[in-house]
Design an enzyme around this catalytic site. Structure first.
Site, mmCIF file in Angstrom:
data_model
loop_
_atom_site.group_PDB
_atom_site.id
_atom_site.type_symbol
_atom_site.label_atom_id
_atom_site.label_comp_id
_atom_site.label_asym_id
_atom_site.label_seq_id
_atom_site.Cartn_x
_atom_site.Cartn_y
_atom_site.Cartn_z
ATOM 1 N N ASP A 30 -2.010 -19.376 12.521
ATOM 2 C CA ASP A 30 -0.817 -19.895 13.185
ATOM 3 C C ASP A 30 -0.820 -19.494 14.662
ATOM 4 O O ASP A 30 -0.820 -18.306 14.997
ATOM 5 C CB ASP A 30 0.431 -19.344 12.489
ATOM 6 N N HIS A 34 0.861 -1.182 0.000
ATOM 7 C CA HIS A 34 0.000 0.000 0.000
ATOM 8 C C HIS A 34 0.895 1.229 0.000
ATOM 9 O O HIS A 34 2.105 1.129 0.254
ATOM 10 C CB HIS A 34 -0.941 -0.009 1.216
ATOM 11 N N SER A 53 2.988 -4.988 6.837
ATOM 12 C CA SER A 53 2.519 -4.666 5.485
ATOM 13 C C SER A 53 3.598 -4.997 4.467
ATOM 14 O O SER A 53 4.736 -4.547 4.579
ATOM 15 C CB SER A 53 2.161 -3.184 5.385
#
Length: 403
Positions: free
Chosen positions: A347, A224, A362
């Site tokens: 997980d 992003h 990110s």
């Protein structure tokens, strides 16, 4: 007999309405553009078939799109009912190295971004010359009186030495160039000339590398854009560098409070340069980068399935580890840039240590069936075990366009 005819007619009407609704839904939610690897054709799962325009026996209509050849293909429901015509772009089968390593970002803007417009006291009362001349938050000031500006100090020096004379500003707003005439006023508090502008010229932070091409030294990361913290607008990149980072702690995320990877720059020397800050992440080139993983194929979006997948991410030190996730939803329409998939961390180790997805993750690459399918982009604030991801083929196409 009439009763059965009415029932049959009702069933047919319901079927027709359902098919029309399905066509409308698919038309709105299937993308206008697809990528396929060289020598392959577009294959979609479910009840949608892709056929060359003009029918099965006729070749598709080829058009040139950038450096790649794009073919017009018609999508049909059940192989019969037309849905829409799309572009299918054939690209060389990408093979890249999925990363997961953290990286530091030092970004200088192209011009300066207006983050606040304010007023101050003058001998004629409170004034805001910037507001009076129409300057808005999010504007990018490129030059003043013809002189390029690239820092806060550039702007301050020109304004303070103006003596109150009118200044001509070249501004970029929503991709368009405009000109504004700005008249500084003397501040009653200290006698300096001001205009009521707060601007930003740089940004720094930590993200995760998504993939790297050792042949070209190009990389993609973050998934992003880097945006201004005050305006939310994408910071225009003038120049920037990549530096090494080590993760030394984790602020665990919980509902309503996003977590965060805590780290710091471990070298003053640049390991690469930034070349673009886009809606789909950061791009640039790396020097002497040694990845932890081996190269794997990059999947096209239509190959991605809901279900088990893995991410590579670093929550301690500099070396990424693999953690299991589940891809819960896929939005092929690419309607929200960096939010193409909804993922959920499954997980237990990652949930225990981070709460799920945290800031700094990110760009973490997502692997499914031995292929790179996407990158983590955002966390659900109210449920840190879930988040969004962007398609890998989108990031790759963006990188190729930049290169």
């Amino acid at each position: 007999m009439r009763k059965y005819i009415k029932i049959a007619a009702a069933v047919i009407d319901t079927l027709i309405v359902s098919l029309m609704a399905a066509v409308i839904y698919l038309n709105q939610n299937l993308p206008n553009n697809y990528y396929v690897t060289e020598g392959s054709s577009l294959t979609l799962s479910g009840f949608v078939d892709s056929v060359p325009c003009g029918g099965y026996s006729s070749p598709g209509t080829a058009v040139q799109t950038g450096s790649n050849l794009s073919t017009r293909v018609e999508l049909k429901l059940l192989g019969i009912i037309p849905i829409k015509t799309v572009n299918v772009c054939e690209i060389e089968a990408p093979v890249v190295i999925p990363c997961g390593e953290p990286f530091g970002i030092k970004l200088l803007t192209d011009g300066v971004m207006v983050v606040e417009v304010s007023s101050f006291e003058t001998e004629n009362g409170f004034k805001s010359p910037a507001e009076e001349c129409g300057i808005e938050t999010g504007d990018i000031i490129k030059s003043i009186n013809g002189a390029a500006v690239s820092s806060n100090s550039d702007v301050e020096k020109i304004i303070s030495s103006s003596g109150g004379a009118s200044l001509s500003l070249d501004i970029e707003r929503d991709g368009k160039s405009i000109t504004a005439e700005l008249c500084p006023c003397k501040c009653s508090a200290d006698g300096t000339y001001r205009v009521g502008l707060w601007v930003r010229d740089s940004s720094a932070g930590i993200g995760t590398l998504t993939f790297y091409n050792p042949d070209t030294k190009q990389f993609a990361g973050l998934g992003h854009p880097v945006c201004d913290i005050d305006t939310g607008d994408i910071l225009p990149l003038s120049s920037g560098e990549v530096v090494k980072v080590a993760i030394n702690g984790v602020k665990k995320g919980r509902s309503g409070i996003p977590g965060e990877l805590m780290g710091g720059f471990i070298s003053a020397f640049s390991m690469g340069t930034l070349t673009a800050n886009t809606a789909y992440g950061l791009y640039g080139e790396l020097d002497g980068f040694s990845a932890s993983n081996s190269a794997i194929p990059l999947a096209m979006r239509q190959e991605i399935k809901t279900g088990k997948a893995y991410i590579y991410t670093t929550i301690s030190g500099t070396t990424p580890k693999q953690y299991e996730i589940c891809i819960e939803k896929i939005d092929l329409a690419d309607s929200d840039e960096s939010r193409n998939m909804i993922i959920r961390v499954t997980d237990e180790e990652l949930i225990e240590k981070t709460g799920g997805i945290v800031q700094g993750m990110s760009g973490s690459p997502i692997i499914q069936n031995g292929k790179l399918v996407g990158a983590v982009t955002h966390v659900f604030v109210n449920n840190p075990e879930k988040g969004y991801a962007v398609f890998a083929d989108t990031m790759y196409a963006q990188m190729e366009g930049i290169g």
